[in-house]
Design a protein around this motif. Structure first.
Motif, PDB file in Angstrom:
ATOM      1  N   GLY A 106      31.740 -52.431   3.469  1.00 18.01           N
ATOM      2  CA  GLY A 106      31.696 -53.802   3.966  1.00 18.01           C
ATOM      3  C   GLY A 106      32.954 -54.571   3.626  1.00 18.01           C
ATOM      4  N   VAL A 107      33.181 -55.598   4.414  1.00 21.21           N
ATOM      5  CA  VAL A 107      34.283 -56.519   4.197  1.00 21.21           C
ATOM      6  C   VAL A 107      33.691 -57.871   3.835  1.00 21.21           C
ATOM      7  N   ALA A 108      34.240 -58.508   2.796  1.00 15.08           N
ATOM      8  CA  ALA A 108      33.811 -59.852   2.407  1.00 15.08           C
ATOM      9  C   ALA A 108      35.053 -60.713   2.226  1.00 15.08           C
ATOM     10  N   LEU A 109      35.206 -61.727   3.058  1.00 13.48           N
ATOM     11  CA  LEU A 109      36.347 -62.630   2.982  1.00 13.48           C
ATOM     12  C   LEU A 109      35.891 -63.975   2.420  1.00 13.48           C
ATOM     13  N   ASP A 110      36.732 -64.579   1.606  1.00 18.17           N
ATOM     14  CA  ASP A 110      36.383 -65.858   0.984  1.00 18.17           C
ATOM     15  C   ASP A 110      37.036 -67.056   1.654  1.00 18.17           C
ATOM     16  N   ASP A 111      38.133 -66.814   2.369  1.00 19.62           N
ATOM     17  CA  ASP A 111      38.897 -67.930   2.925  1.00 19.62           C
ATOM     18  C   ASP A 111      39.270 -67.666   4.383  1.00 19.62           C
ATOM     19  N   PRO A 112      39.474 -68.746   5.151  1.00 20.56           N
ATOM     20  CA  PRO A 112      40.024 -68.575   6.497  1.00 20.56           C
ATOM     21  C   PRO A 112      41.436 -67.998   6.368  1.00 20.56           C
ATOM     22  N   PRO A 113      42.059 -67.535   7.449  1.00 20.97           N
ATOM     23  CA  PRO A 113      41.603 -67.685   8.838  1.00 20.97           C
ATOM     24  C   PRO A 113      40.625 -66.595   9.261  1.00 20.97           C
ATOM     25  N   ARG A 114      40.002 -66.810  10.384  1.00 27.53           N
ATOM     26  CA  ARG A 114      39.127 -65.822  10.985  1.00 27.53           C
ATOM     27  C   ARG A 114      39.973 -64.625  11.408  1.00 27.53           C
ATOM     28  N   ARG A 115      39.539 -63.422  11.020  1.00 29.03           N
ATOM     29  CA  ARG A 115      40.297 -62.216  11.334  1.00 29.03           C
ATOM     30  C   ARG A 115      39.504 -61.315  12.273  1.00 29.03           C
ATOM     31  N   ARG A 116      40.207 -60.385  12.919  1.00 24.17           N
ATOM     32  CA  ARG A 116      39.575 -59.533  13.932  1.00 24.17           C
ATOM     33  C   ARG A 116      39.802 -58.056  13.643  1.00 24.17           C
ATOM     34  N   THR A 117      38.883 -57.242  14.167  1.00 25.29           N
ATOM     35  CA  THR A 117      39.037 -55.794  14.114  1.00 25.29           C
ATOM     36  C   THR A 117      40.001 -55.331  15.198  1.00 25.29           C
ATOM     37  N   VAL A 118      40.269 -54.033  15.205  1.00 29.38           N
ATOM     38  CA  VAL A 118      41.101 -53.443  16.261  1.00 29.38           C
ATOM     39  C   VAL A 118      40.534 -53.744  17.634  1.00 29.38           C
ATOM     40  N   GLN A 173      32.704 -70.056  17.259  1.00 31.86           N
ATOM     41  CA  GLN A 173      32.655 -71.508  17.405  1.00 31.86           C
ATOM     42  C   GLN A 173      32.662 -72.227  16.051  1.00 31.86           C
ATOM     43  N   ASP A 174      32.117 -71.597  15.025  1.00 31.69           N
ATOM     44  CA  ASP A 174      32.030 -72.237  13.711  1.00 31.69           C
ATOM     45  C   ASP A 174      32.184 -71.165  12.639  1.00 31.69           C
ATOM     46  N   TYR A 175      33.424 -70.970  12.184  1.00 28.24           N
ATOM     47  CA  TYR A 175      33.716 -69.900  11.229  1.00 28.24           C
ATOM     48  C   TYR A 175      33.773 -70.446   9.814  1.00 28.24           C
ATOM     49  N   ARG A 176      32.824 -69.996   8.989  1.00 32.53           N
ATOM     50  CA  ARG A 176      32.828 -70.292   7.562  1.00 32.53           C
ATOM     51  C   ARG A 176      32.665 -68.945   6.862  1.00 32.53           C
ATOM     52  N   PRO A 177      33.689 -68.486   6.152  1.00 30.66           N
ATOM     53  CA  PRO A 177      33.706 -67.103   5.661  1.00 30.66           C
ATOM     54  C   PRO A 177      32.460 -66.654   4.910  1.00 30.66           C
ATOM     55  N   LYS A 178      31.996 -67.432   3.939  1.00 32.51           N
ATOM     56  CA  LYS A 178      30.843 -66.985   3.153  1.00 32.51           C
ATOM     57  C   LYS A 178      29.580 -66.917   4.012  1.00 32.51           C
ATOM     58  N   ARG A 179      29.423 -67.880   4.897  1.00 33.40           N
ATOM     59  CA  ARG A 179      28.260 -67.851   5.782  1.00 33.40           C
ATOM     60  C   ARG A 179      28.369 -66.685   6.761  1.00 33.40           C
ATOM     61  N   THR A 180      29.558 -66.463   7.285  1.00 32.28           N
ATOM     62  CA  THR A 180      29.760 -65.353   8.213  1.00 32.28           C
ATOM     63  C   THR A 180      29.465 -64.019   7.540  1.00 32.28           C
ATOM     64  N   TYR A 181      29.863 -63.887   6.266  1.00 34.59           N
ATOM     65  CA  TYR A 181      29.541 -62.665   5.535  1.00 34.59           C
ATOM     66  C   TYR A 181      28.033 -62.494   5.399  1.00 34.59           C
ATOM     67  N   GLY A 182      27.342 -63.555   4.964  1.00 34.99           N
ATOM     68  CA  GLY A 182      25.890 -63.479   4.816  1.00 34.99           C
ATOM     69  C   GLY A 182      25.203 -63.115   6.112  1.00 34.99           C
ATOM     70  N   ARG A 183      25.695 -63.655   7.211  1.00 31.67           N
ATOM     71  CA  ARG A 183      25.097 -63.349   8.511  1.00 31.67           C
ATOM     72  C   ARG A 183      25.400 -61.919   8.936  1.00 31.67           C
ATOM     73  N   SER A 184      26.565 -61.409   8.568  1.00 35.02           N
ATOM     74  CA  SER A 184      26.868 -60.012   8.911  1.00 35.02           C
ATOM     75  C   SER A 184      25.927 -59.070   8.165  1.00 35.02           C
ATOM     76  N   LYS A 185      25.598 -59.415   6.922  1.00 37.72           N
ATOM     77  CA  LYS A 185      24.659 -58.590   6.158  1.00 37.72           C
ATOM     78  C   LYS A 185      23.240 -58.741   6.697  1.00 37.72           C
ATOM     79  N   LEU A 186      22.892 -59.942   7.144  1.00 36.81           N
ATOM     80  CA  LEU A 186      21.583 -60.143   7.773  1.00 36.81           C
ATOM     81  C   LEU A 186      21.486 -59.314   9.052  1.00 36.81           C
ATOM     82  N   ALA A 187      22.575 -59.271   9.815  1.00 39.87           N
ATOM     83  CA  ALA A 187      22.579 -58.460  11.032  1.00 39.87           C
ATOM     84  C   ALA A 187      22.358 -56.987  10.689  1.00 39.87           C
TER      85      ALA A 187
END
Length: 316
Positions: A106-118, A173-187
């Protein structure tokens, strides 16, 4: 396994033999994945470390071999952030069957910016969820060939307080790193529960189980140089935290039990016994938002489209 061995209480320090079995752990070169690999290697199984970094995988394998005489470990080059590479990676396994895969990396980011995969997906959702979703399709034939294949998805305590935004799964639309991480784990966890429902409907022998490490801190984790080093001073200062959380070695216990225990059933959630944060592994109730069939169906359809996978992921 004998009836007597099945009836014994589960002991994290006396694991049953898994000689003759093969397990793949994504992200098995560090953190929770490393300790799961070390513990599973001690059972006599072949343990494959899925990692994109050869040097870190070599260090992890050397560490395991130094602690587990005769350990059978190998490396599989694996990059979950590059979907087009996954079939080639699985083809390189060159095995007849796979007894279990642990979706741990897994990847866990703490700060912006929003990053993308290949592939242009948000990095945490794309790696943690979509990469494992797509990998499952290519592993399905190997898992189906095993006598009792398992998919063990590693979730997170962070997913308990999150909810998926089905209109913005990738936080565009709304990127917040810690929330995005939590949601990725929920997914990931939603996928694990939905996968088991679909496997049961298909009459498959393969089980899908979800596990999480609870609160697992580096500062409470024993050193495994050169993989990770925790100084005595750091561990001493962290001791008060041990009342409520634990190290990553103990955080691996629920994952290892989800792989090995013949009493584990598909669709279950396993985590630490004490408030879901520390202690021996136990079967936990599944929070309703993690196994909501309507949300899971939407996520599955979106994941299928985003990864180009087959709707049934090729299981039989």
């Amino acid at each position: 396994m004998s009836a007597a061995s099945q009836s014994r209480p589960w002991d994290v320090h006396r694991l049953p033999s898994a000689a003759g079995r093969t397990f793949l752990i994504t992200g098995g070169n560090a953190g929770i994945g490393y300790f799961a690999a070390e513990q599973l290697a001690a059972t006599g199984a072949v343990v494959i470390l899925g990692s994109r970094d050869r040097a870190r995988a070599d260090a992890a394998m050397a560490s395991i071999r130094s602690r587990v005489p005769g350990a059978r470990v190998r490396h599989l080059p694996l990059d979950l952030a590059d979907l087009s590479s996954l079939k080639r990676a699985v083809d390189a396994l060159d095995i007849g069957h796979l007894d279990a895969v642990v979706h741990n990396a897994g990847v866990a980011l703490d700060d912006p910016p929003r990053r993308r995969t290949v592939d242009g997906h948000e990095l945490m959702f794309g790696t943690n969820h979509l990469g494992h979703f797509a990998l499952t399709q290519w592993l399905a034939p190997l898992l189906s060939t095993a006598p009792a294949g398992r998919v063990v998805t590693v979730g997170s305590f962070a997913a308990r307080s999150e909810r998926l935004d089905l209109a913005d799964l990738q936080s565009a639309q709304d990127y917040r790193p810690k929330r995005t991480y939590g949601r990725s784990k929920l997914a990931q966890m939603s996928f694990g529960f939905e996968l088991d429902r679909r496997l049961r409907t298909a009459g498959s022998r393969v089980l899908s189980v979800v596990a999480h490490p609870g609160g697992a801190l580096d500062s409470l984790t024993p050193s495994r140089p050169p993989v990770a080093v925790t100084s005595p001073g750091v561990r001493l200062r962290a001791l008060p935290c041990a009342l409520v959380v634990q190290g990553k070695d103990a955080g691996a216990w629920p994952i290892v039990r989800a792989v090995l225990d013949p009493g584990v059933q598909g669709g279950q959630l396993w985590g630490p016994r004490v408030f879901g944060l520390r202690g021996a592994p136990r079967h936990e109730p599944v929070p309703s938002h993690m196994a909501d069939p309507a949300v899971a169906a939407h996520l599955w359809a979106a994941s299928t489209e985003l990864t180009g996978s087959e709707p049934h992921l090729g299981f039989r």
